[in-house]
Design an enzyme around this catalytic site. Structure first.
Site, PDB file in Angstrom:
ATOM      1  CG  ASP A   1       5.788   4.037   1.695  1.00  0.00           C
ATOM      2  OD1 ASP A   1       5.766   4.727   2.733  1.00  0.00           O
ATOM      3  OD2 ASP A   1       4.815   3.925   0.932  1.00  0.00           O
TER       4      ASP A   1
ATOM      5  CE  LYS B   1      -0.120   6.378   6.827  1.00  0.00           C
ATOM      6  NZ  LYS B   1      -1.481   6.734   6.415  1.00  0.00           N
TER       7      LYS B   1
ATOM      8  CG  PHE C   1      -1.940   1.168   1.036  1.00  0.00           C
ATOM      9  CD1 PHE C   1      -3.127   0.980   0.335  1.00  0.00           C
ATOM     10  CD2 PHE C   1      -1.661   2.445   1.507  1.00  0.00           C
ATOM     11  CE1 PHE C   1      -4.016   2.035   0.120  1.00  0.00           C
ATOM     12  CE2 PHE C   1      -2.543   3.500   1.300  1.00  0.00           C
ATOM     13  CZ  PHE C   1      -3.722   3.296   0.613  1.00  0.00           C
TER      14      PHE C   1
HETATM   15  C1  LIG Z   1       3.005   2.835   3.564  1.00  0.00           C
HETATM   16  C2  LIG Z   1       2.112   3.923   3.062  1.00  0.00           C
HETATM   17  N1  LIG Z   1       2.484   4.631   1.981  1.00  0.00           N
HETATM   18  C3  LIG Z   1       1.723   5.628   1.507  1.00  0.00           C
HETATM   19  C4  LIG Z   1       0.509   5.957   2.078  1.00  0.00           C
HETATM   20  C5  LIG Z   1      -0.326   7.065   1.503  1.00  0.00           C
HETATM   21  O1  LIG Z   1      -0.361   8.180   2.333  1.00  0.00           O
HETATM   22  P1  LIG Z   1      -1.491   9.304   2.156  1.00  0.00           P
HETATM   23  O2  LIG Z   1      -2.799   8.679   2.546  1.00  0.00           O
HETATM   24  O3  LIG Z   1      -1.066  10.410   3.065  1.00  0.00           O
HETATM   25  O4  LIG Z   1      -1.471   9.705   0.713  1.00  0.00           O
HETATM   26  C6  LIG Z   1       0.082   5.221   3.187  1.00  0.00           C
HETATM   27  C7  LIG Z   1      -1.223   5.528   3.825  1.00  0.00           C
HETATM   28  O5  LIG Z   1      -1.796   4.748   4.530  1.00  0.00           O
HETATM   29  C8  LIG Z   1       0.899   4.183   3.687  1.00  0.00           C
HETATM   30  O6  LIG Z   1       0.534   3.455   4.744  1.00  0.00           O
END
Ligand SMILES: Cc1ncc(COP(=O)(O)O)c(C=O)c1O
Length: 410
Positions: free
Chosen positions: A230, A259, A145
């Site tokens: 990530d 986040k 994700f």
């Molecule tokens: C590992 C990871 N990458 C990217 C994102 C995307 O972040 P955003 O919702 O701020 O676009 C998330 C969101 O849950 C995430 O958990």
């Protein structure tokens, strides 16, 4: 507890009436929060064991973060990057230092930071590695994700996230997470990056096999490929270290952050890398109106100061052991498996008892907020300011509902 009002049903109905149904929230309407607790419109209190999917690592309304935001609101909030403002350099310097990298590029949401990493990796591939134009490949993991943009969902393996949003962006190869041999197979001369979560959050807090990321690092070095971590959900203290990939003894070429970087106040994201990677971007090639704005930098700068003390990483490591010990004791008592690190746990509920959704609904009735991921898995990620007693309280509620005890906690 006595409830003085019953505003919840009307608020829920109103929200349903006027919003696209792209979420399926628990039936709780929150009006206030402090630390690890939130209060709903009817005066019920809940322990927040989701913490904004880790965006609230420092809890609701952390006093230092709120003070930084207030002070900045009284001075200036937005300039655009057409000018430089006096919060910018300090935020970027301190974040680069926290990451052990030379440069950072601030954005807003996590997805934007992932997009930034993809663009930087591709440009690096063409300009530095010498990949033929338009041929760059990025390897990602199944069940990933990384966000919701059309490019990012192009390499999702979750039909809900992907179906009917095509045509999809090409240039991504998907391999099973944790499978070193499959990754080795997938690397070609055109591979520019491996983009992965050090722990897969949405997939159910999946921790890779020991040694996996060390092998990924070695493979990337061997083939001149960037390792992009990530850490949007896993980073900034959540697992007991600043970055989850530290547990693997690995340093990526690029960190992707979001986040908690915004302190639960404003969306702040960033990528961090050395000059030989991030230096490929020139003026006009990438940007964002709000990226690196004064309010974001003031709050983000305070987040970095909090993390630089190490206090939150320590709390997460110590209390995480407590959380995991308590959860592991539920295995065989309605729980099938527990995964995770620090104050982050994926808990597989026995599917013959409850779905994850049902478990979260019952937890909410007992004053604990958590979120299901897939099937019968729930995810626990309390703010790092949570106490051992609050952890005990939350796990006691989970244990009680799995035993089938009746009644609410309050
Ligand atoms: C590992 C990871 N990458 C990217 C994102 C995307 O972040 P955003 O919702 O701020 O676009 C998330 C969101 O849950 C995430 O958990």
């Amino acid at each position: 507890m006595t409830t003085v009002e019953n505003r919840t049903p009307a608020e829920l109905a109103e929200a349903e009436r006027y919003t696209a149904h792209n979420y399926h929230p628990l039936p709780v309407v929150i009006t206030e929060g402090e630390g690890a607790w939130v209060t709903d419109v009817d005066g019920r209190r809940y322990l927040d064991f989701l913490a904004g999917y880790s965006a609230l690592n420092f809890g609701h309304r952390h006093p230092g973060l709120i003070a930084a935001a207030h002070a900045q609101l009284d001075r200036i909030t937005l300039t655009s990057r057409a000018f430089v403002h006096d919060q910018f350099a300090e935020f970027c310097r301190s974040l680069a230092e926290l990451c052990g990298k030379e440069l950072v590029l601030p954005m807003n949401t996590g997805a934007e930071a992932v997009e930034t990493a993809i663009k930087v990796a591709r440009k690096w591939g063409y300009q530095v590695k010498g990949v033929p134009d338009g041929q760059a490949e990025i390897i990602v993991a199944a069940d990933n994700f990384h966000g919701r943009t059309t490019t990012i969902v192009s390499f999702s393996t979750d039909p809900d996230a992907k179906a009917d949003f095509g045509p999809y962006t090409p240039g991504f190869t998907i391999v099973p997470y944790g499978d070193e041999a499959a990754l080795r197979e997938a690397v070609t001369p055109n591979t520019v990056a491996v983009l992965m979560e050090p722990i897969q959050g949405e997939a159910g807090v999946l921790v890779p096999p020991a040694g996996y990321f060390a092998a990924v690092r070695a493979l990337c070095d061997e083939h001149n490929v960037l390792l992009v971590a990530d850490e949007i959900q896993s980073g900034l203290g959540r697992t007991g270290r600043t970055f989850a990939i530290e547990h693997e003894g690995v340093v990526p070429d690029m960190y992707v952050l979001g986040k908690a970087l915004g302190g639960g106040i404003v969306p702040v994201s960033a990528v961090a890398a050395n000059r030989d990677v991030l230096g490929v971007l020139k003026p006009g090639e990438h940007g964002s109106t709000f990226g690196g704005n004064p309010l974001a930098c003031a709050v983000g700068g305070e987040v970095v100061r909090l993390l630089a003390t190490g206090e939150f990483q320590r709390r997460s490591a110590e209390l995480g052991e407590h959380l995991h010990a308590r959860l592991n004791a539920l295995i065989g008592h309605g729980v099938i498996a527990v995964r995770g690190r620090g104050l982050w746990a994926g808990v597989d509920i026995d599917p013959t008892l409850l779905t994850g959704r049902q478990a979260c609904e019952r937890l909410a009735e007992r004053g604990v907020l958590a979120k299901d991921t897939h099937g019968s898995t729930i995810r626990l990620a309390p703010p790092l300011v949570v106490t051992a007693e609050e952890i005990d309280h939350a796990v006691d509620q989970l244990a009680a509902l799995l035993r089938g005890d009746r009644g609410e906690a309050q």
